[in-house]
Design an enzyme around this catalytic site. Structure first.
Site, short mmCIF file in Angstrom:
data_model
loop_
_atom_site.label_atom_id
_atom_site.label_comp_id
_atom_site.label_asym_id
_atom_site.label_seq_id
_atom_site.Cartn_x
_atom_site.Cartn_y
_atom_site.Cartn_z
CB ILE A 23 3.52 -2.15 -4.22
CG1 ILE A 23 2.13 -2.18 -3.61
CG2 ILE A 23 3.46 -1.97 -5.74
CD1 ILE A 23 1.38 -0.86 -3.72
CE LYS B 277 5.46 5.13 3.03
NZ LYS B 277 4.04 4.91 3.39
N GLY C 10 4.81 -0.61 0.92
CA GLY C 10 4.63 -1.95 1.50
C GLY C 10 5.03 -3.08 0.58
#
Lengths: 439, 439
Positions: free
Chosen positions: A142, A211, A140
């Site tokens: 970060i 991810k 997100g």
């Protein structure tokens, strides 16, 4: 000097594909922060249109900005940048390709797509001198994609360990706090909106694996796709596992781990895996609770870095999208390009069987002399070195809790199979990996 | 397409100015990681020379690379990038200007220089289309400059709070742990190499103030220089302060705080300050101990982000320098430029007197009825609202511990002056600010 056609009066046109949580926030920021964006880019940034599935819903923006014709919107002459926040593989993949092939830069938050098709999309960007940015695809708000690509470009990354899925972290944090079981906690997470109606992608680790593939590709300058990632979800984690963890001064987290495995003279390999693991309560990732995300990066010169923040949600994800959008728009205006894909290292992916990990094994055993010795012998027979072993309870409830030193997945699996065969062993009740502990 | 003169065979020449801890590591990485750097940049990156004060010391590199003529090295035709890690204002300032004016990109770790001269240097970079990168100037290896400039470029930063000086953090952590006094702990820090022989720049907050100026400039798109930063060091912090903090569930940290102060319809203002403050042990910055650094950024959409890692040391700082160097070299090779300075917002700096903070005030008082009421009245008279007040001890050792709600620095100063005049008050023994607590 600016690129042909762009000057301080010539606006940079943006198409947004998708108006879910993230798209809605992107549109809001484009409108509310227009003055700031203009100053930061050097030219006005103008929303040309938003592609949605249905135009008959009031979305708080002028109806003429909405269209169901995403391809037509991408193709418009006055669209210079495309923000893809619709998700899914198709038609996102084709729309992004089309945009890039027309020399339009793309900002996307689509981790599932990137985990499998970064190569294809990066090649299209490269061939057409367009930018492909995707900070929002991992963790997100970060900043972790940009630090890996740029800030650490002069260093050698050895390990990336992250909590990159908010749903599972919310569930595991709640189980840790309340002592409730998985099913109960999942139900509560769904009720509170932290888990989707079909939670499979989150709880079975597919989202985290996508991810992990992206992070590993960036960290090791090597192509890693979702299929390269060993994956286990959290659906088998029990209240008892959390209790055991607590007794050991640990908690359980779903970790995405990308690790450089020393090649011993040969080429290094990379190990990429997603699974729930025990981590000590003193480990910085242990304090990351609820829907927050954090990523720890260990690099040769930088040492250990940690990045922490909100890993999901409309506004946080939109913040990352907007940062990429400003950078892509600046490149349109000033020339220059985002650092492209870098997969020169081409490190092979190590099979999970070769990946050394520490294990925590829970056994239900008969309460009689010699059991511990018999179990310990099987571990030794398979070359798995024991760090600590503890006998708990007695009678029918007797348990052995074994913590190993670093062992290969395959050696551990063989050990567990052999131990299960022992007459004195009633059951192997859980096998959990340990991370973040000293060997 | 590459910029004139750069192709995959044409090397990019680097000059390194200074060979202290950081310069030595930069030179080592340039030599040991040459293959990786070539792959990541697209062309070879070649060390042309290192400017040092003395060439008669064996520094483990070929003698012909060493020179005392820094200006001559910068001027060489085969030098495309200059790494300035010599520190100090002069001659670093002039050398960087000369490099930029010749169109050579510069990477610097020089926070003192940047805190006062970023405007001048950024203008030189802009006018000559060169890059000026300085990730290493704040928080060593921790990517925070690039995230603020790029990742958050589409967001609105409201606050940056950092532990950005390792020396003072080491001292305060040690005082917290051992209960020892400041002088004793400073001596130990010096012996261990964590404090310099003359520790003034660190312990009096000058180093942190320079970094705060840089962070505030980036966060608020506004020129902030060291002179704009309110600064107090840690040399007056006592063992008793740490003890009091502990009793409140807090610890003491030297914080660099950059805050947007809502303008109430007028233009927002920025408050930039460095001082020791109590923070709750639950606050994420409280866990940052020893020589580590961390920076918390609060942005409108991203929410709260934290960046953590090693804030100093040769190799970590060199990691940040090398990341900048690879990006600057890529720009030479591919065209494009670093995002330049952005000070369009031109927010005024709020005087410290106008900055609302919570306070913790320790008073030595006479042990008799009415003292508390008298003290409380003075706080009320000056418009400082009290959150909690606690009376401790009795007889000559009686103390009042007052914690305020948000109050302006000037109102608090007036209150303290008035309270000191009270007959029943023997002394105001300490006034400490509180951060990271709810109002």
């Amino acid at each position: 000097m600016t690129k042909a056609g762009f000057d301080t009066d010539h606006p940079i046109g943006v198409a947004v594909l998708g108006m879910g949580n993230v798209g809605t926030e992107v549109v809001r920021i484009l409108q509310n922060q227009a003055d700031d964006l203009r100053q930061r880019v050097g030219a006005p940034v103008v929303l040309r249109g938003v592609a949605v599935r249905r135009t008959d819903i009031d979305r708080g923006i002028p109806a003429e900005l909405l269209t169901t014709d995403a391809a037509g919107l991408v193709a418009r002459d006055d669209v210079d940048l495309v923000v893809e926040v619709m998700g899914g593989i198709d038609p996102a993949r084709q729309l992004i390709r089309t945009a890039l092939e027309a020399g339009k830069s793309v900002v996307t938050a689509n981790k599932a797509l990137l985990a499998d098709y970064t190569g294809e999309l990066a090649a299209a960007a490269e061939a057409n001198r367009a930018d492909l940015y995707f900070e929002a695809a991992v963790a997100g708000a970060i900043p972790v994609v940009r630090p890996l690509i740029q800030s650490l470009s002069g260093d050698r990354v050895n390990k990336v360990v992250g909590i990159v899925n908010g749903t599972t972290n919310f569930i595991l944090s709640a189980m840790d706090e309340t002592g409730a079981d998985y099913e109960v906690t999942l139900k509560e997470a769904t009720r509170l909106g932290y888990a989707e109606a079909d939670p499979t992608a989150d709880v079975e680790g597919y989202d985290a694996a996508a991810k992990a593939a992206i992070l590993a590709s960036l960290a090791f300058h090597t192509r890693v796709t979702a299929a390269d990632v060993f994956r286990e979800g959290i659906s088998k984690i029990t209240a008892e596992d959390l209790e055991t963890a607590s007794a050991l001064g640990c908690t359980v987290k779903l970790l995405a781990i990308c690790e450089r495995v020393d090649g011993d003279g040969e080429k290094d390999r990379v190990s990429v895996r997603v699974y729930p693991a025990l981590i000590p309560r003193k480990h910085p990732l242990s304090a990351v609770t609820g829907a927050f995300n954090a990523v720890v990066v260990e690099a040769e010169n930088a040492g250990r870095l940690m990045f922490y923040g909100q890993g999901a949600g409309g506004a946080p994800t939109a913040s990352a999208v907007m940062g990429d959008l400003v950078m892509a728009a600046r490149n349109k205006f000033y020339g220059g390009r985002a650092p492209g894909e870098s997969v020169y290292a081409e490190l092979p992916v190590a099979p999970i069987g070769d990946t050394p990990t520490r294990y925590h094994v829970n056994l239900q055993v008969a309460d009689r002399p010699g059991v511990l010795a018999a179990v310990a012998s099987e571990f030794a027979n398979h070359g798995v070195s024991i760090s600590t072993v503890r006998q708990e309870g007695h009678g029918e409830g007797a348990r052995l809790v074994v913590v190993t030193h670093l062992a290969n997945e395959s050696a551990l699996a063989d050990t567990v199979a052999a131990v299960t065969e022992l007459e004195a062993v009633t059951a192997v009740t859980s096998v959990l990996r340990l991370e973040g502990t000293a060997e």
